[in-house]
Enzyme design. Structure first.
Site, PDB file in Angstrom:
ATOM      1  N   TYR A 128       0.865  -1.184   0.000  1.00 54.21           N
ATOM      2  CA  TYR A 128       0.000   0.000   0.000  1.00 54.21           C
ATOM      3  C   TYR A 128       0.903   1.236   0.000  1.00 54.21           C
ATOM      4  O   TYR A 128       1.805   1.349   0.845  1.00 54.21           O
ATOM      5  CB  TYR A 128      -0.887   0.030   1.242  1.00 54.21           C
ATOM      6  CG  TYR A 128      -2.077  -0.892   1.198  1.00 54.21           C
ATOM      7  CD1 TYR A 128      -3.370  -0.387   1.157  1.00 54.21           C
ATOM      8  CD2 TYR A 128      -1.920  -2.274   1.192  1.00 54.21           C
ATOM      9  CE1 TYR A 128      -4.472  -1.222   1.123  1.00 54.21           C
ATOM     10  CE2 TYR A 128      -3.010  -3.122   1.160  1.00 54.21           C
ATOM     11  CZ  TYR A 128      -4.280  -2.593   1.117  1.00 54.21           C
ATOM     12  OH  TYR A 128      -5.361  -3.430   1.075  1.00 54.21           O
ATOM     13  N   HIS A 161      -6.773  -1.219  -5.886  1.00 51.18           N
ATOM     14  CA  HIS A 161      -7.751  -0.202  -5.511  1.00 51.18           C
ATOM     15  C   HIS A 161      -7.057   1.106  -5.160  1.00 51.18           C
ATOM     16  O   HIS A 161      -5.864   1.128  -4.851  1.00 51.18           O
ATOM     17  CB  HIS A 161      -8.682  -0.674  -4.379  1.00 51.18           C
ATOM     18  CG  HIS A 161      -8.081  -0.677  -3.013  1.00 51.18           C
ATOM     19  ND1 HIS A 161      -7.905  -1.825  -2.269  1.00 51.18           N
ATOM     20  CD2 HIS A 161      -7.629   0.326  -2.224  1.00 51.18           C
ATOM     21  CE1 HIS A 161      -7.369  -1.522  -1.100  1.00 51.18           C
ATOM     22  NE2 HIS A 161      -7.185  -0.228  -1.051  1.00 51.18           N
ATOM     23  N   HIS A 316     -16.391  -4.612   0.170  1.00 52.93           N
ATOM     24  CA  HIS A 316     -14.958  -4.893   0.057  1.00 52.93           C
ATOM     25  C   HIS A 316     -14.520  -6.001   0.998  1.00 52.93           C
ATOM     26  O   HIS A 316     -14.739  -5.942   2.209  1.00 52.93           O
ATOM     27  CB  HIS A 316     -14.142  -3.626   0.358  1.00 52.93           C
ATOM     28  CG  HIS A 316     -12.664  -3.821   0.211  1.00 52.93           C
ATOM     29  ND1 HIS A 316     -12.058  -4.048  -1.004  1.00 52.93           N
ATOM     30  CD2 HIS A 316     -11.671  -3.838   1.123  1.00 52.93           C
ATOM     31  CE1 HIS A 316     -10.752  -4.188  -0.827  1.00 52.93           C
ATOM     32  NE2 HIS A 316     -10.493  -4.065   0.464  1.00 52.93           N
ATOM     33  N   MET A 391     -10.397  -8.466   5.025  1.00 56.79           N
ATOM     34  CA  MET A 391     -11.229  -7.326   5.411  1.00 56.79           C
ATOM     35  C   MET A 391     -12.695  -7.723   5.247  1.00 56.79           C
ATOM     36  O   MET A 391     -13.019  -8.670   4.531  1.00 56.79           O
ATOM     37  CB  MET A 391     -10.934  -6.096   4.547  1.00 56.79           C
ATOM     38  CG  MET A 391      -9.585  -5.452   4.770  1.00 56.79           C
ATOM     39  SD  MET A 391      -9.435  -3.936   3.770  1.00 56.79           S
ATOM     40  CE  MET A 391      -7.828  -3.350   4.289  1.00 56.79           C
TER      41      MET A 391
END
Length: 628
Positions: A128, A161, A316, A391
């Site tokens: 990320y 994403h 998600h 998640m």
């Protein structure tokens, strides 16, 4: 294929598709030229052909698979088709139109935010990356009205994403301005400044498969702190590099559209679900069920008296996700589902514009439920940001805008310890005092780091961010079998998950036990927390009955009587009686025709399509439904 013939076929596994005994496909037209063959056809959503057809859903992801060859079947024989080398698949929402970029007026401007040529590390399969931005100069209030992704053509397979978060702190320029000309840092990595954890409320949420979105004409997202929005933003990009491809450099991002022609209402985004935490534990070899609750206490305190209206959402999860549902409860009664996808695809996470907007009032409860499949894994999976972690979230787009940004829950540490059989742990070691202010930020240290990254004297460190490592700091005191072992050692040991009784206890705690809730405002820091203050329980409520396809008639048809005495069997015919059973097993427990009883889930009849959607357990109250 002969001329204009078209066949309804089915297949199981890697076999030649067989011609269906019941033909439910109708050819509407088509044409062929030197390069293309175009066919237009139709098929009912539900064919009632359970043996050879799948029921098509108007709400769930549908996976299309295709294959074609360069020649027609020999002699027109429908079974003579051979293997087609040109093949592939695509996930879509069948009932929703594909996004089309509208013509924009001269009042609409574009703001591009892009990754600053980030080089993906060659030793990490997922990363990320975070980068701060400042809005362009704006002499007056403006509204964001939509966005499109800007994905580098060569890196489509790597960008999973992109989120654009608002950053909120008093005197925001004091904390964020220094980072604008810095290329960024690994999110939650060694170099991520504490101040960036105050970038919590998303303005834009895009995921793989999405093509962009324009909001309804009556709403807009404000920009600028002086106008109720934010001046500084943090872009978070999730990169995947499962094959450790070398030399990947990316500058993907977003194009945000905004206008000075203001819409009537300011909008916002609310994150719901299970807290992103290693306390989200999914044992191996399981069909697992995770729950996140936004309690009546949070909504009563943070929502306006007239409530908020949800108009769109993104669901998600990661690789284990199979289905996600957002349920809505008011005054102990369940309302229609806000949004759900019973065929969730990790590689297709498009924004969903709700066919019917949902109003959430103060005191309402929102429950996010995720079905997860870990049957192919031999080790436990933990909550976190990596693709291999998990998640369970729902990003809800709503109006009018409030300060509430994040409402989620997860099992309490105490309840998970009880499930694992942990009786006592040693007190955590004290932390060294630092020179931080009331927001936990060391301003001098952040200034020094920003100067170093800008000049190149400080190295931008990247490494695996594995939240379960936090468990190394929790050491067990008793019982004797775990004495002096870290929680990390216990939960990552394969032997721990051979105890089926313990797994069942954990599932009950995760889905229906005591939770700790986080009810965060836009100005609240987002950190990985193992404990929060608010203790909540799964609510008791009257649930909606399971959906039944009443268009298909089996065994004499679906009954339409009251089903007196046995609503499962009686009625006109021997199908299913109606839901208003007078004192029967399916209807109200107290008897009488009521719209809501304390519904007892219907034992699945294998003839009904609904059995493939929900696996209800007999004699379980519907305020405690079981979906697996």
């Amino acid at each position: 294929m002969r001329g204009s013939d078209i066949y309804d076929r089915y297949a199981t596994g890697n076999t030649v598709p067989q011609v269906d005994s019941i033909q439910n496909v109708q050819l509407l037209g088509g044409f062929q030229n030197d390069t293309h063959t175009i066919l237009r056809f139709s098929r009912p959503w539900s064919t009632c052909d359970e043996a050879e057809d799948l029921e098509l859903s108007k709400d769930d992801t549908v996976r299309l698979i295709w294959a074609y060859g360069n020649s027609d079947p020999v002699g027109g024989d429908p079974m003579s088709i051979g293997y087609h080398s040109q093949r592939g698949g695509k996930s879509i929402f069948l009932s929703e139109p594909r996004f089309q970029m509208p013509l924009l007026g001269e009042d609409v401007k574009a703001w591009d935010v892009r990754s600053p040529n980030v080089t993906l590390p060659e030793d990490l399969t997922t990363i990320y990356w975070c980068k701060l931005f400042k809005i362009p100069p704006m002499p007056q209030k403006t509204h964001v009205i939509g966005y499109v992704p800007l994905i580098s053509k060569d890196n489509i397979q790597h960008v999973h994403h992109i989120l654009l978060y608002e950053c909120h702190l008093p005197e925001s320029d004091k904390y964020f301005e220094r980072w604008i000309d810095v290329d960024g840092a690994q999110c939650f990595g060694a170099n991520m400044p504490v101040s960036w954890r105050y970038c919590t409320s998303p303005l834009v949420a895009w995921a793989v498969g999405g093509e962009g979105n324009m909001v309804p004409e009556n709403i807009g997202f404000p920009l600028g702190e002086e106008h109720g929005g934010a001046t500084y933003f943090m872009m978070e990009l999730h990169y995947d590099n499962p094959n450790l491809r070398k030399g990947v450099v990316d500058n993907s991002g977003l194009r945000v559209f905004y206008t000075e022609n203001l819409r009537p209402v300011d909008a916002g985004i609310l994150i719901l679900g299970h807290k992103v935490s290693p306390m989200q534990i999914i044992p191996p070899r399981q069909h697992w069920f995770s729950t996140g609750i936004c309690s009546s206490g949070c909504t009563a305190k943070q929502l306006p008296e007239t409530g908020i209206t949800i108009f769109a959402g993104i669901l998600h999860s990661h690789l284990l996700g199979r289905n996600i549902t957002l349920r809505h409860v008011r005054e102990n009664k369940e309302l229609p589902v806000v949004i759900r996808d019973l065929s969730y695809d990790f590689n297709f996470q498009e924004i969903r514009n709700l066919k019917k907007e949902s109003t959430v009032l103060p005191g309402d409860i929102l429950i996010t439920e995720c079905g997860l499949d870990s049957t192919s894994r031999t080790n436990a999976t933990f909550g976190g940001f990596g693709t291999g972690e998990e998640m369970c979230l729902a990003f809800m787009f709503y109006y009018p805008r409030t300060e509430l940004a994040y409402c989620a829950s997860g099992p309490s540490t105490k309840s998970l310890f009880n499930a694992l059989g942990i009786e006592e742990v040693y007190p955590p070691k004290g932390q060294k005092p630092g020179s931080t202010n009331e927001f936990g930020i060391d301003v001098d240290a952040e200034t020094q780091l920003a100067d170093g990254l800008r000049s190149g004297t400080a190295q931008n460190k990247m490494g695996k961010v594995d939240f379960v490592q936090l468990f190394r700091g929790i050491v067990v005191k008793s019982p004797a079998k775990y004495e002096n072992r870290s929680l990390y050692d216990i939960v990552t040991s394969k032997g721990t998950w051979d105890d089926n009784d313990m797994i069942q206890r954990m599932q009950e705690i995760v889905s229906r036990g005591e939770h700790k809730e986080t009810c965060d405002l836009k100005s609240t820091s987002r950190g990985v927390k193992l404990n929060d203050e608010a203790s909540i329980s799964y609510p008791e409520f009257t649930a909606l009955p399971p959906e039944v396809n009443r268009n298909c008639f089996v065994d004499g048809g679906i009954g339409n009587g009251n089903g007196n005495g046995n609503g499962k069997e009686n009625g006109n015919g021997n199908g299913i009686g109606n839901w208003n059973g007078n004192g029967n097993e399916i209807g109200s427990e107290t008897g009488g025709d009521t719209e809501y009883g304390v519904w007892k889930p219907l034992p699945c009849l294998p003839q009904l399509p609904s059995c493939s959607l929900y696996r209800w357990q007999d004699r379980v109250l519907a305020n405690r439904p079981t979906f697996f």
